[in-house]
Design an enzyme around this catalytic site. Sequence first.
Site, mmCIF file in Angstrom:
data_model
loop_
_atom_site.group_PDB
_atom_site.id
_atom_site.type_symbol
_atom_site.label_atom_id
_atom_site.label_comp_id
_atom_site.label_asym_id
_atom_site.label_seq_id
_atom_site.Cartn_x
_atom_site.Cartn_y
_atom_site.Cartn_z
ATOM 1 N N ARG A 1 -13.630 -7.702 -2.590
ATOM 2 C CA ARG A 1 -13.191 -7.395 -1.218
ATOM 3 C C ARG A 1 -12.663 -5.963 -1.150
ATOM 4 O O ARG A 1 -11.933 -5.500 -2.019
ATOM 5 C CB ARG A 1 -12.096 -8.375 -0.812
ATOM 6 C CG ARG A 1 -11.479 -8.115 0.576
ATOM 7 C CD ARG A 1 -10.230 -7.269 0.505
ATOM 8 N NE ARG A 1 -9.526 -7.194 1.784
ATOM 9 C CZ ARG A 1 -8.481 -6.418 2.010
ATOM 10 N NH1 ARG A 1 -8.014 -5.645 1.049
ATOM 11 N NH2 ARG A 1 -7.891 -6.404 3.180
ATOM 12 N N VAL A 2 -13.048 -5.246 -0.115
ATOM 13 C CA VAL A 2 -12.556 -3.889 0.096
ATOM 14 C C VAL A 2 -11.819 -3.866 1.425
ATOM 15 O O VAL A 2 -12.306 -4.398 2.426
ATOM 16 C CB VAL A 2 -13.739 -2.889 0.111
ATOM 17 C CG1 VAL A 2 -13.268 -1.509 0.533
ATOM 18 C CG2 VAL A 2 -14.376 -2.832 -1.278
ATOM 19 N N GLY A 3 -10.634 -3.267 1.433
ATOM 20 C CA GLY A 3 -9.842 -3.203 2.661
ATOM 21 C C GLY A 3 -10.044 -1.900 3.411
ATOM 22 O O GLY A 3 -11.054 -1.200 3.253
ATOM 23 N N ASP A 4 -9.059 -1.555 4.230
ATOM 24 C CA ASP A 4 -9.144 -0.358 5.075
ATOM 25 C C ASP A 4 -8.762 0.922 4.345
ATOM 26 O O ASP A 4 -9.145 2.012 4.774
ATOM 27 C CB ASP A 4 -8.206 -0.501 6.276
ATOM 28 C CG ASP A 4 -6.759 -0.678 5.825
ATOM 29 O OD1 ASP A 4 -6.505 -1.534 4.950
ATOM 30 O OD2 ASP A 4 -5.891 0.057 6.319
ATOM 31 N N GLY B 1 -6.085 -5.168 6.357
ATOM 32 C CA GLY B 1 -7.149 -4.180 6.304
ATOM 33 C C GLY B 1 -8.326 -4.514 7.207
ATOM 34 O O GLY B 1 -8.941 -3.620 7.811
ATOM 35 N N THR C 1 -0.978 0.849 6.785
ATOM 36 C CA THR C 1 -0.759 -0.289 5.893
ATOM 37 C C THR C 1 -0.788 -1.551 6.737
ATOM 38 O O THR C 1 -0.159 -1.584 7.803
ATOM 39 C CB THR C 1 0.583 -0.191 5.154
ATOM 40 O OG1 THR C 1 0.830 -1.453 4.505
ATOM 41 C CG2 THR C 1 1.761 0.139 6.080
ATOM 42 N N GLY C 2 -1.514 -2.537 6.297
ATOM 43 C CA GLY C 2 -1.568 -3.759 7.089
ATOM 44 C C GLY C 2 -2.767 -4.597 6.721
ATOM 45 O O GLY C 2 -3.343 -4.431 5.642
ATOM 46 N N THR D 1 0.888 -1.155 0.000
ATOM 47 C CA THR D 1 0.000 0.000 0.000
ATOM 48 C C THR D 1 0.926 1.203 0.000
ATOM 49 O O THR D 1 2.069 1.097 0.433
ATOM 50 C CB THR D 1 -0.877 -0.028 1.274
ATOM 51 O OG1 THR D 1 -1.842 -1.058 1.143
ATOM 52 C CG2 THR D 1 -1.599 1.273 1.526
HETATM 53 N N1 ASP Z 1 -4.185 -2.450 4.010
HETATM 54 C C1 ASP Z 1 -4.213 -3.005 2.691
HETATM 55 C C2 ASP Z 1 -5.482 -3.804 2.527
HETATM 56 O O1 ASP Z 1 -5.874 -4.505 3.435
HETATM 57 C C3 ASP Z 1 -3.039 -3.897 2.383
HETATM 58 C C4 ASP Z 1 -1.673 -3.370 2.792
HETATM 59 O O2 ASP Z 1 -1.547 -2.372 3.455
HETATM 60 O O3 ASP Z 1 -0.687 -4.007 2.423
HETATM 61 O O4 ASP Z 1 -6.053 -3.756 1.457
#
Ligand code: ASP
Length: 317
Positions: free
Chosen positions: A214-217, A240, A237-238, A186
Amino acid sequence: MKAIHNLLAALALGIAALPAAAETCDSNEAFTLVLHGGFLDYEEEVGPPHRALFRKLLKSGREQLASGGSALDIVVDSIAALEDSGILDAGKGSIVNTAGFTETDASLMDGRSGRSGAVAAMQRLKNPIKASRLVMDKTEHVLFAGTNGEQTLAGLGAELVKDPASYFQKYTPQPTDEPTKPKHGTVGAAALDRCGNLAAGTSTGGWRDKLPGRVGDSPIIGAGTYADNRRCAVSGTGVGEEYIRHSVAYAIGALMEYQGLSLAAAVDRVIDETLKPGDGGVIAMDPQGRIAMRYNTPSMLRGAADSSGRFEVKIWD
Ligand code: ASP
């Protein structure tokens, strides 16, 4: 024809079609820019090209902030350049989902006004962060999703790529135990300008193993992105799902406001106690431009530049 479409779309939403006048910020001396390129599991995921890109963007962002550029503009410009680079999981470099196509997420928040814009599960946007800016500037809404959202934003001026399969597909799905290609990533930015305004933004292709839709954070205000001039600017980032469950970006601001914690203490609390080891990291900044870059993963690609002369890019500790 396109102009008429844009005007009609703007009128339908009851907002002005004219862009806001550019503003120069020079009331304060202090400014800060901080960037991230996603959390890292393996040292091989990033290298000299990433370091060079970060140095270039920090240098140009620092120059723009020094000459009165707005935090919001510099956050958008920096993230758009990271999206266009094709070497990180956002924009052109976005990872494909389990069905083999790309869906991108992004968001942006203005700490001065609290206005925000976001896009989710987009298949053809060239620059999801610029589309987020359109949502913020040209609509009364916060989040647009999927094909219909994309078409509305195209009508408002968002650029679509003609052939998503050839534009985006840098990475192909790999077995999960394959360490040489990133499974995730990210990009994000936070800035303080010389008007004292904060802004933050985040953009991603998400996870390599994510299911279609799918939708993340990253497009969720308060989860992956948050900015408030009285509190902080944050990009995460992480994993989500964990960031959404714990409203991670907002929680940092809430700990500062309601518990009186410093930025560093609030970020430590969320990274070390709210999240689990391996969940991810954040970049964050307070209204004085003090920064925190913390993660509970093996590492996070990150960099910062400010008016006091700080200039650093870090891949591994
Ligand atoms: N946070 C992002 C998601 O879950 C992925 C990432 O940060 O690597 O879509």
